[in-house]
Design a protein around this motif. Structure first.
Motif, PDB file in Angstrom:
ATOM      1  N   PHE A  48       0.818  -1.210   0.000  1.00 32.97           N
ATOM      2  CA  PHE A  48       0.000   0.000   0.000  1.00 32.97           C
ATOM      3  C   PHE A  48       0.854   1.262   0.000  1.00 32.97           C
ATOM      4  O   PHE A  48       1.833   1.379   0.726  1.00 32.97           O
ATOM      5  N   SER A  49       0.443   2.179  -0.816  1.00 32.37           N
ATOM      6  CA  SER A  49       0.857   3.579  -0.754  1.00 32.37           C
ATOM      7  C   SER A  49      -0.276   4.345  -1.410  1.00 32.37           C
ATOM      8  O   SER A  49      -1.004   3.782  -2.238  1.00 32.37           O
ATOM      9  N   PRO A  50      -0.481   5.584  -1.070  1.00 29.29           N
ATOM     10  CA  PRO A  50      -1.580   6.335  -1.670  1.00 29.29           C
ATOM     11  C   PRO A  50      -1.541   6.332  -3.199  1.00 29.29           C
ATOM     12  O   PRO A  50      -2.570   6.325  -3.857  1.00 29.29           O
ATOM     13  N   ASN A  51      -0.362   6.298  -3.778  1.00 28.00           N
ATOM     14  CA  ASN A  51      -0.241   6.301  -5.237  1.00 28.00           C
ATOM     15  C   ASN A  51      -0.616   4.961  -5.849  1.00 28.00           C
ATOM     16  O   ASN A  51      -1.027   4.918  -7.007  1.00 28.00           O
ATOM     17  N   ALA A  52      -0.445   3.879  -5.112  1.00 30.99           N
ATOM     18  CA  ALA A  52      -0.712   2.543  -5.657  1.00 30.99           C
ATOM     19  C   ALA A  52      -2.181   2.392  -6.030  1.00 30.99           C
ATOM     20  O   ALA A  52      -2.500   1.759  -7.031  1.00 30.99           O
ATOM     21  N   TYR A  53      -3.063   2.979  -5.243  1.00 24.26           N
ATOM     22  CA  TYR A  53      -4.493   2.871  -5.537  1.00 24.26           C
ATOM     23  C   TYR A  53      -4.814   3.444  -6.914  1.00 24.26           C
ATOM     24  O   TYR A  53      -5.548   2.856  -7.685  1.00 24.26           O
ATOM     25  N   GLU A  54      -4.251   4.573  -7.197  1.00 25.24           N
ATOM     26  CA  GLU A  54      -4.536   5.244  -8.466  1.00 25.24           C
ATOM     27  C   GLU A  54      -4.018   4.463  -9.661  1.00 25.24           C
ATOM     28  O   GLU A  54      -4.622   4.479 -10.733  1.00 25.24           O
ATOM     29  N   SER A  55      -2.905   3.761  -9.500  1.00 26.79           N
ATOM     30  CA  SER A  55      -2.269   3.115 -10.649  1.00 26.79           C
ATOM     31  C   SER A  55      -2.505   1.608 -10.733  1.00 26.79           C
ATOM     32  O   SER A  55      -2.104   0.992 -11.710  1.00 26.79           O
ATOM     33  N   ASP A  56      -3.162   0.991  -9.756  1.00 27.36           N
ATOM     34  CA  ASP A  56      -3.305  -0.464  -9.754  1.00 27.36           C
ATOM     35  C   ASP A  56      -4.764  -0.884  -9.934  1.00 27.36           C
ATOM     36  O   ASP A  56      -5.614  -0.571  -9.090  1.00 27.36           O
ATOM     37  N   ALA A  57      -5.040  -1.616 -10.997  1.00 28.43           N
ATOM     38  CA  ALA A  57      -6.408  -2.060 -11.301  1.00 28.43           C
ATOM     39  C   ALA A  57      -6.939  -3.011 -10.228  1.00 28.43           C
ATOM     40  O   ALA A  57      -8.130  -2.954  -9.892  1.00 28.43           O
ATOM     41  N   ASN A  58      -6.095  -3.881  -9.681  1.00 30.51           N
ATOM     42  CA  ASN A  58      -6.550  -4.809  -8.638  1.00 30.51           C
ATOM     43  C   ASN A  58      -6.971  -4.061  -7.382  1.00 30.51           C
ATOM     44  O   ASN A  58      -7.971  -4.404  -6.753  1.00 30.51           O
ATOM     45  N   ALA A  59      -6.223  -3.040  -7.018  1.00 31.65           N
ATOM     46  CA  ALA A  59      -6.572  -2.243  -5.836  1.00 31.65           C
ATOM     47  C   ALA A  59      -7.896  -1.518  -6.059  1.00 31.65           C
ATOM     48  O   ALA A  59      -8.748  -1.479  -5.165  1.00 31.65           O
ATOM     49  N   ARG A  60      -8.086  -0.974  -7.235  1.00 31.47           N
ATOM     50  CA  ARG A  60      -9.353  -0.285  -7.521  1.00 31.47           C
ATOM     51  C   ARG A  60     -10.524  -1.274  -7.496  1.00 31.47           C
ATOM     52  O   ARG A  60     -11.595  -0.951  -6.985  1.00 31.47           O
ATOM     53  N   TYR A  61     -10.338  -2.480  -8.040  1.00 26.88           N
ATOM     54  CA  TYR A  61     -11.386  -3.502  -8.015  1.00 26.88           C
ATOM     55  C   TYR A  61     -11.736  -3.868  -6.571  1.00 26.88           C
ATOM     56  O   TYR A  61     -12.913  -3.930  -6.207  1.00 26.88           O
ATOM     57  N   LEU A  62     -10.724  -4.108  -5.750  1.00 27.53           N
ATOM     58  CA  LEU A  62     -10.945  -4.462  -4.347  1.00 27.53           C
ATOM     59  C   LEU A  62     -11.755  -3.380  -3.643  1.00 27.53           C
ATOM     60  O   LEU A  62     -12.771  -3.664  -3.011  1.00 27.53           O
ATOM     61  N   VAL A  63     -11.328  -2.155  -3.752  1.00 30.16           N
ATOM     62  CA  VAL A  63     -12.005  -1.047  -3.071  1.00 30.16           C
ATOM     63  C   VAL A  63     -13.431  -0.884  -3.603  1.00 30.16           C
ATOM     64  O   VAL A  63     -14.370  -0.648  -2.832  1.00 30.16           O
ATOM     65  N   GLN A  64     -13.631  -1.048  -4.899  1.00 29.79           N
ATOM     66  CA  GLN A  64     -14.971  -0.930  -5.478  1.00 29.79           C
ATOM     67  C   GLN A  64     -15.900  -1.998  -4.914  1.00 29.79           C
ATOM     68  O   GLN A  64     -17.052  -1.703  -4.562  1.00 29.79           O
ATOM     69  N   GLN A  65     -15.427  -3.237  -4.809  1.00 29.40           N
ATOM     70  CA  GLN A  65     -16.253  -4.320  -4.275  1.00 29.40           C
ATOM     71  C   GLN A  65     -16.614  -4.064  -2.812  1.00 29.40           C
ATOM     72  O   GLN A  65     -17.737  -4.326  -2.380  1.00 29.40           O
TER      73      GLN A  65
END
Length: 189
Positions: A48-65
Protein backbone atom coordinates in the motif's frame (compact mmCIF):
# COMPACT_ATOMS: atom_id res chain seq x y z
CA UNK A 1 -28.03 -7.91 0.01
CA UNK A 2 -24.56 -7.80 -1.43
CA UNK A 3 -21.80 -9.33 0.66
CA UNK A 4 -18.11 -9.02 -0.15
CA UNK A 5 -15.83 -11.61 1.43
CA UNK A 6 -12.05 -11.23 1.49
CA UNK A 7 -9.82 -14.29 1.96
CA UNK A 8 -6.50 -13.14 3.37
CA UNK A 9 -4.37 -16.22 2.93
CA UNK A 10 -1.63 -16.83 0.38
CA UNK A 11 -1.87 -20.58 0.89
CA UNK A 12 -3.42 -22.61 -1.93
CA UNK A 13 -5.51 -24.86 0.32
CA UNK A 14 -6.06 -22.43 3.17
CA UNK A 15 -8.57 -23.46 5.81
CA UNK A 16 -9.68 -19.85 6.25
CA UNK A 17 -10.52 -19.69 2.52
CA UNK A 18 -12.38 -23.03 2.65
CA UNK A 19 -14.36 -21.62 5.56
CA UNK A 20 -15.24 -18.48 3.58
CA UNK A 21 -16.34 -20.57 0.60
CA UNK A 22 -18.62 -22.57 2.92
CA UNK A 23 -20.01 -19.34 4.42
CA UNK A 24 -20.61 -17.95 0.93
CA UNK A 25 -22.67 -20.99 -0.04
CA UNK A 26 -24.73 -20.59 3.15
CA UNK A 27 -25.33 -16.91 2.42
CA UNK A 28 -26.51 -17.63 -1.11
CA UNK A 29 -28.65 -20.69 -0.33
CA UNK A 30 -30.21 -19.78 3.03
CA UNK A 31 -30.21 -16.01 2.99
CA UNK A 32 -30.48 -15.18 -0.74
CA UNK A 33 -27.45 -12.90 -0.64
CA UNK A 34 -25.30 -11.94 -3.60
CA UNK A 35 -21.75 -12.93 -2.66
CA UNK A 36 -18.40 -11.82 -4.07
CA UNK A 37 -15.37 -13.76 -2.83
CA UNK A 38 -12.04 -12.03 -3.27
CA UNK A 39 -9.08 -14.35 -2.76
CA UNK A 40 -6.09 -12.10 -2.25
CA UNK A 41 -3.73 -14.86 -3.41
CA UNK A 42 -5.40 -14.49 -6.83
CA UNK A 43 -5.59 -10.68 -6.73
CA UNK A 44 -2.04 -9.47 -6.17
CA UNK A 45 -1.79 -6.02 -4.66
CA UNK A 46 1.31 -3.86 -4.41
CA UNK A 47 2.35 -2.79 -0.95
CA UNK A 48 0.00 0.00 0.00
CA UNK A 49 0.86 3.58 -0.75
CA UNK A 50 -1.58 6.34 -1.67
CA UNK A 51 -0.24 6.30 -5.24
CA UNK A 52 -0.71 2.54 -5.66
CA UNK A 53 -4.49 2.87 -5.54
CA UNK A 54 -4.54 5.24 -8.47
CA UNK A 55 -2.27 3.12 -10.65
CA UNK A 56 -3.31 -0.46 -9.75
CA UNK A 57 -6.41 -2.06 -11.30
CA UNK A 58 -6.55 -4.81 -8.64
CA UNK A 59 -6.57 -2.24 -5.84
CA UNK A 60 -9.35 -0.28 -7.52
CA UNK A 61 -11.39 -3.50 -8.01
CA UNK A 62 -10.95 -4.46 -4.35
CA UNK A 63 -12.00 -1.05 -3.07
CA UNK A 64 -14.97 -0.93 -5.48
CA UNK A 65 -16.25 -4.32 -4.27
CA UNK A 66 -15.95 -3.22 -0.65
CA UNK A 67 -17.61 0.15 -1.32
CA UNK A 68 -20.57 -1.47 -3.12
CA UNK A 69 -21.15 -4.14 -0.47
CA UNK A 70 -23.85 -4.03 2.17
CA UNK A 71 -21.68 -6.15 4.47
CA UNK A 72 -18.17 -7.58 4.65
CA UNK A 73 -16.66 -10.83 5.85
CA UNK A 74 -12.92 -10.85 6.45
CA UNK A 75 -10.99 -14.09 6.89
CA UNK A 76 -7.39 -14.62 7.85
CA UNK A 77 -5.10 -17.30 9.12
CA UNK A 78 -3.56 -16.35 12.45
CA UNK A 79 0.15 -15.65 12.09
CA UNK A 80 2.11 -14.76 15.22
CA UNK A 81 -1.02 -13.58 17.02
CA UNK A 82 -2.27 -11.34 14.22
CA UNK A 83 -3.82 -11.23 10.75
CA UNK A 84 -1.87 -12.11 7.63
CA UNK A 85 0.25 -9.38 6.12
CA UNK A 86 -1.64 -9.92 2.88
CA UNK A 87 -4.99 -9.06 4.48
CA UNK A 88 -3.56 -6.12 6.41
CA UNK A 89 -2.10 -4.72 3.18
CA UNK A 90 -5.50 -5.04 1.46
CA UNK A 91 -7.26 -3.32 4.36
CA UNK A 92 -4.79 -0.46 4.18
CA UNK A 93 -6.37 0.43 0.82
CA UNK A 94 -9.70 1.05 2.58
CA UNK A 95 -10.88 4.16 4.34
CA UNK A 96 -13.98 5.17 6.22
CA UNK A 97 -15.87 6.11 3.06
CA UNK A 98 -15.67 2.45 1.94
CA UNK A 99 -16.45 0.72 5.25
CA UNK A 100 -18.24 3.23 7.48
CA UNK A 101 -21.49 1.89 8.94
CA UNK A 102 -21.15 -1.53 7.29
CA UNK A 103 -21.37 -4.72 9.31
CA UNK A 104 -18.24 -6.86 9.32
CA UNK A 105 -17.93 -10.51 10.35
CA UNK A 106 -14.40 -11.59 11.31
CA UNK A 107 -13.23 -15.14 10.62
CA UNK A 108 -9.94 -16.84 11.49
CA UNK A 109 -8.18 -20.16 11.26
CA UNK A 110 -5.37 -20.94 13.65
CA UNK A 111 -2.77 -23.64 14.03
CA UNK A 112 -3.58 -23.71 17.75
CA UNK A 113 -6.91 -24.06 19.52
CA UNK A 114 -8.49 -20.79 18.27
CA UNK A 115 -7.41 -17.56 16.58
CA UNK A 116 -8.68 -15.00 19.05
CA UNK A 117 -5.74 -12.59 18.67
CA UNK A 118 -6.26 -12.27 14.92
CA UNK A 119 -9.98 -11.68 15.49
CA UNK A 120 -9.24 -8.92 17.99
CA UNK A 121 -6.80 -7.34 15.52
CA UNK A 122 -9.40 -7.49 12.74
CA UNK A 123 -12.01 -5.89 14.95
CA UNK A 124 -9.61 -3.08 15.84
CA UNK A 125 -8.97 -2.41 12.16
CA UNK A 126 -12.71 -2.46 11.43
CA UNK A 127 -13.37 0.05 14.24
CA UNK A 128 -10.70 2.36 12.80
CA UNK A 129 -12.44 2.14 9.41
CA UNK A 130 -15.74 3.02 11.16
CA UNK A 131 -17.27 -0.35 10.31
CA UNK A 132 -19.66 -2.14 12.65
CA UNK A 133 -18.21 -5.32 14.12
CA UNK A 134 -20.65 -8.20 14.23
CA UNK A 135 -20.94 -9.33 17.87
CA UNK A 136 -20.29 -12.88 16.66
CA UNK A 137 -17.08 -14.15 15.11
CA UNK A 138 -15.79 -17.47 13.86
CA UNK A 139 -12.49 -19.13 14.67
CA UNK A 140 -11.46 -22.66 13.94
CA UNK A 141 -8.33 -24.29 15.32
CA UNK A 142 -6.59 -27.61 15.15
CA UNK A 143 -8.95 -30.53 15.28
CA UNK A 144 -11.67 -28.66 13.41
CA UNK A 145 -9.86 -27.83 10.16
CA UNK A 146 -11.28 -30.68 8.08
CA UNK A 147 -13.67 -30.21 5.18
CA UNK A 148 -15.36 -32.98 3.20
CA UNK A 149 -15.36 -33.34 -0.59
CA UNK A 150 -18.39 -31.00 -0.78
CA UNK A 151 -16.53 -28.24 1.08
CA UNK A 152 -18.54 -28.69 4.28
CA UNK A 153 -16.80 -28.73 7.67
CA UNK A 154 -16.65 -32.27 9.02
CA UNK A 155 -17.01 -30.99 12.59
CA UNK A 156 -20.68 -30.53 13.52
CA UNK A 157 -19.77 -27.90 16.09
CA UNK A 158 -18.09 -25.79 13.40
CA UNK A 159 -21.15 -26.05 11.14
CA UNK A 160 -23.41 -24.99 14.03
CA UNK A 161 -21.09 -22.10 14.96
CA UNK A 162 -21.00 -20.89 11.36
CA UNK A 163 -24.78 -21.03 11.10
CA UNK A 164 -25.17 -19.04 14.32
CA UNK A 165 -22.58 -16.39 13.42
CA UNK A 166 -23.78 -16.02 9.83
CA UNK A 167 -27.38 -15.67 11.03
CA UNK A 168 -26.35 -12.87 13.40
CA UNK A 169 -24.32 -11.18 10.65
CA UNK A 170 -27.22 -11.34 8.16
CA UNK A 171 -29.64 -9.90 10.72
CA UNK A 172 -27.21 -7.07 11.56
CA UNK A 173 -26.72 -6.38 7.85
CA UNK A 174 -30.48 -6.22 7.27
CA UNK A 175 -30.97 -3.83 10.18
CA UNK A 176 -28.13 -1.52 9.16
CA UNK A 177 -29.13 -1.57 5.48
CA UNK A 178 -32.74 -0.73 6.38
CA UNK A 179 -31.55 2.05 8.70
CA UNK A 180 -29.29 3.53 6.03
CA UNK A 181 -32.10 3.39 3.46
CA UNK A 182 -34.51 5.11 5.87
CA UNK A 183 -31.96 7.80 6.64
CA UNK A 184 -31.32 8.40 2.93
CA UNK A 185 -35.07 8.59 2.29
CA UNK A 186 -35.44 11.11 5.11
CA UNK A 187 -32.71 13.32 3.64
CA UNK A 188 -34.32 13.20 0.20
CA UNK A 189 -37.93 13.73 1.34
Amino acid sequence: MKITMIAGSNREEATSTYLLQYIGRQLEARHQCSVTLIQLRELPLPFFSPNAYESDANARYLVQQVAEADGLILASPEYHGSVSGMLKNALDYMNGSHVSGKPVLSVSSAGGPVGVSSLLNLQTIVRNLHGVNCPEWISIGYGSHSFDSNGQPTDGGVRERVEQAVGAFVELTRLLTAGAAAAAYGRNA
